[in-house]
Design a protein around this motif. Sequence first.
Motif, PDB file in Angstrom:
ATOM      1  N   ARG A 312     -69.613  -1.550 -10.653  1.00 14.28           N
ATOM      2  CA  ARG A 312     -69.593  -2.507 -11.755  1.00 14.28           C
ATOM      3  C   ARG A 312     -69.225  -1.695 -13.604  1.00 14.28           C
ATOM      4  O   ARG A 312     -69.464  -1.300 -14.183  1.00 14.28           O
ATOM      5  CB  ARG A 312     -70.593  -3.395 -12.104  1.00 14.28           C
ATOM      6  CG  ARG A 312     -71.111  -4.366 -13.428  1.00 14.28           C
ATOM      7  CD  ARG A 312     -71.295  -5.264 -13.175  1.00 14.28           C
ATOM      8  NE  ARG A 312     -72.685  -5.162 -13.198  1.00 14.28           N
ATOM      9  CZ  ARG A 312     -73.829  -5.165 -13.718  1.00 14.28           C
ATOM     10  NH1 ARG A 312     -73.374  -5.126 -15.050  1.00 14.28           N
ATOM     11  NH2 ARG A 312     -75.035  -5.082 -13.619  1.00 14.28           N
ATOM     12  N   ASN A 316     -67.726  -0.622 -16.400  1.00 15.16           N
ATOM     13  CA  ASN A 316     -68.519  -0.986 -18.089  1.00 15.16           C
ATOM     14  C   ASN A 316     -67.857   0.209 -18.588  1.00 15.16           C
ATOM     15  O   ASN A 316     -68.013   0.245 -20.065  1.00 15.16           O
ATOM     16  CB  ASN A 316     -69.167  -1.696 -17.874  1.00 15.16           C
ATOM     17  CG  ASN A 316     -70.144  -2.044 -18.702  1.00 15.16           C
ATOM     18  OD1 ASN A 316     -68.858  -2.682 -20.038  1.00 15.16           O
ATOM     19  ND2 ASN A 316     -70.951  -2.384 -19.303  1.00 15.16           N
ATOM     20  N   GLN A 322     -66.914  -4.780 -25.800  1.00 15.34           N
ATOM     21  CA  GLN A 322     -67.424  -5.173 -24.674  1.00 15.34           C
ATOM     22  C   GLN A 322     -66.784  -5.734 -23.613  1.00 15.34           C
ATOM     23  O   GLN A 322     -65.862  -6.501 -24.073  1.00 15.34           O
ATOM     24  CB  GLN A 322     -68.296  -6.743 -25.776  1.00 15.34           C
ATOM     25  CG  GLN A 322     -69.759  -5.853 -27.017  1.00 15.34           C
ATOM     26  CD  GLN A 322     -70.794  -5.539 -25.731  1.00 15.34           C
ATOM     27  OE1 GLN A 322     -71.137  -5.796 -24.000  1.00 15.34           O
ATOM     28  NE2 GLN A 322     -71.690  -5.022 -26.027  1.00 15.34           N
ATOM     29  N   LEU A 323     -67.240  -5.617 -22.230  1.00 22.30           N
ATOM     30  CA  LEU A 323     -67.449  -6.081 -21.187  1.00 22.30           C
ATOM     31  C   LEU A 323     -67.788  -6.759 -20.696  1.00 22.30           C
ATOM     32  O   LEU A 323     -68.851  -6.831 -19.514  1.00 22.30           O
ATOM     33  CB  LEU A 323     -66.427  -5.137 -20.262  1.00 22.30           C
ATOM     34  CG  LEU A 323     -66.204  -5.255 -18.829  1.00 22.30           C
ATOM     35  CD1 LEU A 323     -65.092  -6.241 -19.414  1.00 22.30           C
ATOM     36  CD2 LEU A 323     -65.518  -4.513 -18.345  1.00 22.30           C
ATOM     37  N   GLY A 324     -67.820  -8.052 -21.244  1.00 20.36           N
ATOM     38  CA  GLY A 324     -68.514  -9.447 -20.500  1.00 20.36           C
ATOM     39  C   GLY A 324     -68.784  -9.143 -19.131  1.00 20.36           C
ATOM     40  O   GLY A 324     -67.543  -9.213 -18.554  1.00 20.36           O
ATOM     41  N   LEU A 325     -69.268  -9.908 -18.169  1.00 19.35           N
ATOM     42  CA  LEU A 325     -70.084  -9.688 -17.163  1.00 19.35           C
ATOM     43  C   LEU A 325     -69.218 -11.001 -16.063  1.00 19.35           C
ATOM     44  O   LEU A 325     -68.030 -11.044 -15.312  1.00 19.35           O
ATOM     45  CB  LEU A 325     -71.818 -10.549 -16.764  1.00 19.35           C
ATOM     46  CG  LEU A 325     -72.622  -9.947 -16.518  1.00 19.35           C
ATOM     47  CD1 LEU A 325     -73.674  -9.793 -16.147  1.00 19.35           C
ATOM     48  CD2 LEU A 325     -72.158  -8.955 -15.673  1.00 19.35           C
ATOM     49  N   PHE A 328     -65.995  -9.359 -16.462  1.00 17.90           N
ATOM     50  CA  PHE A 328     -65.297  -8.981 -15.247  1.00 17.90           C
ATOM     51  C   PHE A 328     -65.088  -8.839 -14.011  1.00 17.90           C
ATOM     52  O   PHE A 328     -64.598  -8.509 -13.229  1.00 17.90           O
ATOM     53  CB  PHE A 328     -66.878  -7.545 -15.676  1.00 17.90           C
ATOM     54  CG  PHE A 328     -67.266  -6.822 -14.413  1.00 17.90           C
ATOM     55  CD1 PHE A 328     -66.282  -5.573 -13.817  1.00 17.90           C
ATOM     56  CD2 PHE A 328     -67.364  -7.380 -13.347  1.00 17.90           C
ATOM     57  CE1 PHE A 328     -66.615  -4.820 -13.121  1.00 17.90           C
ATOM     58  CE2 PHE A 328     -68.259  -5.944 -11.871  1.00 17.90           C
ATOM     59  CZ  PHE A 328     -67.384  -5.162 -12.150  1.00 17.90           C
TER      60      PHE A 328
END
Length: 391
Positions: A312, A316, A322-325, A328
């Motif tokens: 992860r 990232n 921005q790669l939000g959860l 992802f």
Amino acid sequence: MRSALRSTLVGLLVAVGGPMLMYVGFISLLGVSSFEARMIYQHRATVDARDLNVPEQVGYSHRQVIPFNIATLDGLKLHAWHILPIGLYYKHIADLQNGEGGLQDIEQTLNFRLLRDDQEARLVLHCHGSRGDLGWSWRPDNHRALAAAAPDKIHVLAFDYRGFGLSEGSPTETGLQTDALSVFKWATDVAKIPPERIAIFGQSLGAGVAISLARELALRNISVAGIITEGGFTDVPTLCTTYRVAGFLPVAMPLVKFPVLMNYFVSRLINTWENKGRLVDYIQASERYHIQLIHAEDDPIVPLSHCDELFRHAVNATASNQLGLEKFDREKTASKTELGQVGFITEWTTPKGLIRQEVFRFGLHDKILSFPLNGLAVLRAFQSVDPSFAA
Ligand SMILES: *[C@@H]1O[C@H](CO)[C@@H](O)[C@H](O)[C@H]1NC(C)=O
Ligand SMILES: *[C@@H]1O[C@H](CO)[C@@H](O)[C@H](O)[C@H]1NC(C)=O
């Protein structure tokens, strides 16, 4: 009656309290770095009596492996093995078997020339785990598995970190990093293998060494074919929060039941191996990368969650936005290939290269070292640079 009870109580206190007090006393010594080092680096773990200058004893063919020394950048002597791929060995078997045994001036050997003078040769730089030495347990099987997909071309360079096996010195985090860099420099400067023909493999503690080396090289604008980790962890303090740390640091096991003591212990750690952060640095500093993170789901020592976290954070680190959860998780699920009962693979393709997670359902912490997936990972790494290699 009362005195009987009292003596029972006293007996109980002595039985339980005595060892506990001794243990607490022992743990409070852990601020002393040599105690800590002895726990994290089990370089003195008893292994069966073998002569590491006779690699045949752990199953190699006669003179397939040359034991030799590599000098570190800070002046120590490390003990290393150059392992010839078995197909190449067979082609030269008569000449190879005429050589002398024992510790060698490697540059005088045919084995070395077969590595240096072959423009097609590839080299796997092998960073082993925290226990024993370069020939211990599953490691010879691992060396074979790594070379298996191109047994004419893939050489393995195994070495013992400082303080392990026959290497001089005693282990520290920075020391092991220096060792890996010194071995890499031997490969490029003495054996004349260009970085793009080198892959770095590391297991368990060695995964941390491999990530550190890749990061250091990236900061120097040096790019290897790829890096492969197996059973790697995010960092030692996180590992200490799971009960399974007992497998990695047996001495710390009783601590798990006493969070206050555990927190104290973790706060005093010097060798923290911040692999997660270093992997992020590596990715951000690289012009190109090829990263494979392998883990067995049933690993009893390093939980699979460590591999998930490494993956992860690696992904990232490549995200420009921005790669939000949630995003992802969605994309990870979408890019997942389920392999039936066997496990799954997730490939994350980025402009600078691939980040790949491979989870095998069975393999424990060490047995997985012998599996064919190791050879495929090596082939994949070299083909990422040259698709025609061993095609
Ligand atoms: C890094 O190396 C690559 C190729 O080896 C080169 O194209 C690039 O300009 C270098 N970058 C820096 C910052 O030196
Ligand atoms: C990526 O990093 C950012 C900034 O630290 C964080 O807010 C975000 O949750 C992370 N995403 C994932 C998938 O870890």
